[in-house]
Design a protein around this motif. Sequence first.
Motif, PDB file in Angstrom:
ATOM      1  N   UNK A  81       0.809  -1.226   0.000  1.00 53.25           N
ATOM      2  CA  UNK A  81       0.000   0.000   0.000  1.00 53.25           C
ATOM      3  C   UNK A  81       0.838   1.270   0.000  1.00 53.25           C
ATOM      4  N   UNK A  82       2.102   1.186   0.404  1.00 51.76           N
ATOM      5  CA  UNK A  82       2.941   2.387   0.457  1.00 51.76           C
ATOM      6  C   UNK A  82       3.717   2.614  -0.839  1.00 51.76           C
ATOM      7  N   UNK A  83       3.893   1.557  -1.627  1.00 52.64           N
ATOM      8  CA  UNK A  83       4.722   1.673  -2.826  1.00 52.64           C
ATOM      9  C   UNK A  83       3.952   2.182  -4.043  1.00 52.64           C
ATOM     10  N   UNK A  84       2.667   2.445  -3.877  1.00 59.88           N
ATOM     11  CA  UNK A  84       1.902   3.055  -4.980  1.00 59.88           C
ATOM     12  C   UNK A  84       2.238   4.536  -5.095  1.00 59.88           C
ATOM     13  N   UNK A  85       2.898   5.105  -4.060  1.00 62.12           N
ATOM     14  CA  UNK A  85       3.143   6.547  -4.016  1.00 62.12           C
ATOM     15  C   UNK A  85       4.530   6.925  -4.524  1.00 62.12           C
ATOM     16  N   UNK A  86       4.550   7.985  -5.299  1.00 57.30           N
ATOM     17  CA  UNK A  86       5.807   8.525  -5.814  1.00 57.30           C
ATOM     18  C   UNK A  86       6.598   9.169  -4.669  1.00 57.30           C
ATOM     19  N   UNK A  87       7.909   9.005  -4.698  1.00 51.38           N
ATOM     20  CA  UNK A  87       8.769   9.674  -3.732  1.00 51.38           C
ATOM     21  C   UNK A  87       8.973   8.924  -2.438  1.00 51.38           C
ATOM     22  N   UNK A  88       8.209   7.863  -2.211  1.00 57.18           N
ATOM     23  CA  UNK A  88       8.392   7.037  -1.014  1.00 57.18           C
ATOM     24  C   UNK A  88       9.161   5.785  -1.451  1.00 57.18           C
ATOM     25  N   UNK A  89      10.461   5.899  -1.503  1.00 54.08           N
ATOM     26  CA  UNK A  89      11.269   4.847  -2.114  1.00 54.08           C
ATOM     27  C   UNK A  89      12.108   4.055  -1.123  1.00 54.08           C
ATOM     28  N   UNK A  90      12.920   4.756  -0.347  1.00 52.43           N
ATOM     29  CA  UNK A  90      13.903   4.069   0.496  1.00 52.43           C
ATOM     30  C   UNK A  90      13.247   3.392   1.687  1.00 52.43           C
ATOM     31  N   UNK A  91      12.430   4.098   2.430  1.00 55.21           N
ATOM     32  CA  UNK A  91      11.798   3.523   3.623  1.00 55.21           C
ATOM     33  C   UNK A  91      10.843   2.390   3.268  1.00 55.21           C
ATOM     34  N   UNK A  92      10.233   2.455   2.081  1.00 56.94           N
ATOM     35  CA  UNK A  92       9.288   1.409   1.683  1.00 56.94           C
ATOM     36  C   UNK A  92       9.978   0.237   0.986  1.00 56.94           C
ATOM     37  N   UNK A  93      11.298   0.342   0.819  1.00 55.99           N
ATOM     38  CA  UNK A  93      12.079  -0.711   0.149  1.00 55.99           C
ATOM     39  C   UNK A  93      11.544  -0.994  -1.248  1.00 55.99           C
ATOM     40  N   UNK A  94      11.213   0.071  -1.962  1.00 58.93           N
ATOM     41  CA  UNK A  94      10.666  -0.068  -3.317  1.00 58.93           C
ATOM     42  C   UNK A  94      11.735  -0.618  -4.266  1.00 58.93           C
ATOM     43  N   UNK A  95      11.295  -1.463  -5.177  1.00 54.60           N
ATOM     44  CA  UNK A  95      12.213  -2.058  -6.146  1.00 54.60           C
ATOM     45  C   UNK A  95      12.872  -0.958  -6.982  1.00 54.60           C
ATOM     46  N   UNK A  96      14.168  -1.077  -7.200  1.00 57.94           N
ATOM     47  CA  UNK A  96      14.891  -0.084  -7.995  1.00 57.94           C
ATOM     48  C   UNK A  96      14.889  -0.500  -9.466  1.00 57.94           C
ATOM     49  N   UNK A  97      15.236   0.440 -10.339  1.00 56.95           N
ATOM     50  CA  UNK A  97      15.283   0.134 -11.772  1.00 56.95           C
ATOM     51  C   UNK A  97      16.301  -0.965 -12.050  1.00 56.95           C
ATOM     52  N   UNK A  98      17.406  -0.929 -11.336  1.00 61.63           N
ATOM     53  CA  UNK A  98      18.443  -1.955 -11.524  1.00 61.63           C
ATOM     54  C   UNK A  98      17.924  -3.324 -11.104  1.00 61.63           C
ATOM     55  N   UNK A  99      17.211  -3.368  -9.987  1.00 60.26           N
ATOM     56  CA  UNK A  99      16.679  -4.640  -9.478  1.00 60.26           C
ATOM     57  C   UNK A  99      15.625  -5.232 -10.403  1.00 60.26           C
ATOM     58  N   UNK A 100      14.932  -4.400 -11.147  1.00 58.50           N
ATOM     59  CA  UNK A 100      13.855  -4.886 -12.024  1.00 58.50           C
ATOM     60  C   UNK A 100      14.357  -5.797 -13.135  1.00 58.50           C
ATOM     61  N   UNK A 101      15.589  -5.613 -13.544  1.00 60.28           N
ATOM     62  CA  UNK A 101      16.195  -6.431 -14.604  1.00 60.28           C
ATOM     63  C   UNK A 101      15.302  -6.493 -15.856  1.00 60.28           C
ATOM     64  N   UNK A 102      14.732  -5.344 -16.188  1.00 59.93           N
ATOM     65  CA  UNK A 102      13.899  -5.201 -17.394  1.00 59.93           C
ATOM     66  C   UNK A 102      12.583  -5.975 -17.334  1.00 59.93           C
ATOM     67  N   UNK A 103      12.222  -6.477 -16.165  1.00 58.62           N
ATOM     68  CA  UNK A 103      10.909  -7.106 -15.982  1.00 58.62           C
ATOM     69  C   UNK A 103       9.880  -5.995 -15.753  1.00 58.62           C
ATOM     70  N   UNK A 104       8.738  -6.085 -16.407  1.00 58.84           N
ATOM     71  CA  UNK A 104       7.724  -5.049 -16.260  1.00 58.84           C
ATOM     72  C   UNK A 104       7.087  -5.099 -14.875  1.00 58.84           C
TER      73      UNK A 104
END
Length: 294
Positions: free
Chosen positions: A34-57
């Motif tokens: 519920x917290x990762x739907x929001x822009x700008x809440x990245x580090x504390x929510x442990x949101x997946x990074x672009x690098x971690x995505x490995x081009x997976x949508x």
Amino acid sequence: MKVICIVGPTGVGKTKLSIELAKVYNGEIINADSTQVYKGLDIATAKVTEEEKENIKHHLFDIKEITEDYTVYDYQRDARSKIEELIKNDKTPILVGGTGLYIKACLYDYKFEEETIKQDYSNYTNEELYKKLLSIDPNTEIHVNNRKRVERALDYYYSNNEAISSKEKTDKLLYDVVFIGLTTDRENLYDRINKRVDIMVNNGLLIEAKKIYDTNIKTKAVLTPIGYKELFPYFEKESNLEECLELIKQRSRRYAKKQYTWFNNQMKINWFNTNYEDFNKTVEEIKKFIGGNL
């Protein structure tokens, strides 16, 4: 087409597992936090990074501003729509996150009504809000300190003139789902949570939290995640940094314990121990399990 659902507390490897399974099963990932739907809440929510995505949508990440409201009704609509879209395109939907209510609303035959009335409860303490809820819903099972759910229950009542606990609940799944839970022993989990907070600080948590603090925005989006509001007393020079970080760790540990309880009571999760020394072994074990259930 099966839906794969990955659950578990923070720090057990849900993100990494979801990426590996997406590669194997032609999958795309749907956020269930519920917290990762929001822009700008990245580090504390442990949101997946672009690098971690490995081009997976990835879907339903960064879709709302922190000034906007986003309810379980909204999530149910959006997540189901995305699942249908992926299945239609012969993709495997992989639902990943730790927000149990979001997952249950999406995958089970729960009927949520839109909450048209949104009230400001910022001047109420948790106890005052809970007393308010008890007056309209004596049968509530919501905990007094689960402020987000208490507020949502009140909004639901004012929008629909009925208690949220009176809604018809069901264990009927709408999709063919395989539930995967990642876990580890409590001592290891708590140690990893503590270290993860320190890593977040090194990765810029204080900068991210200060930026949010300076906006003076105190919406649910800001006050719900663990890791921002706990630092506000530090910025206001009311507490030292060590005290605030310890509070983040403490609340994160408690939340992890609560997540386990919720998932074990609400869903039939197939739990797997995370092998931190060789995560590939965990992946292979889960792939074997999923293969036997396809």
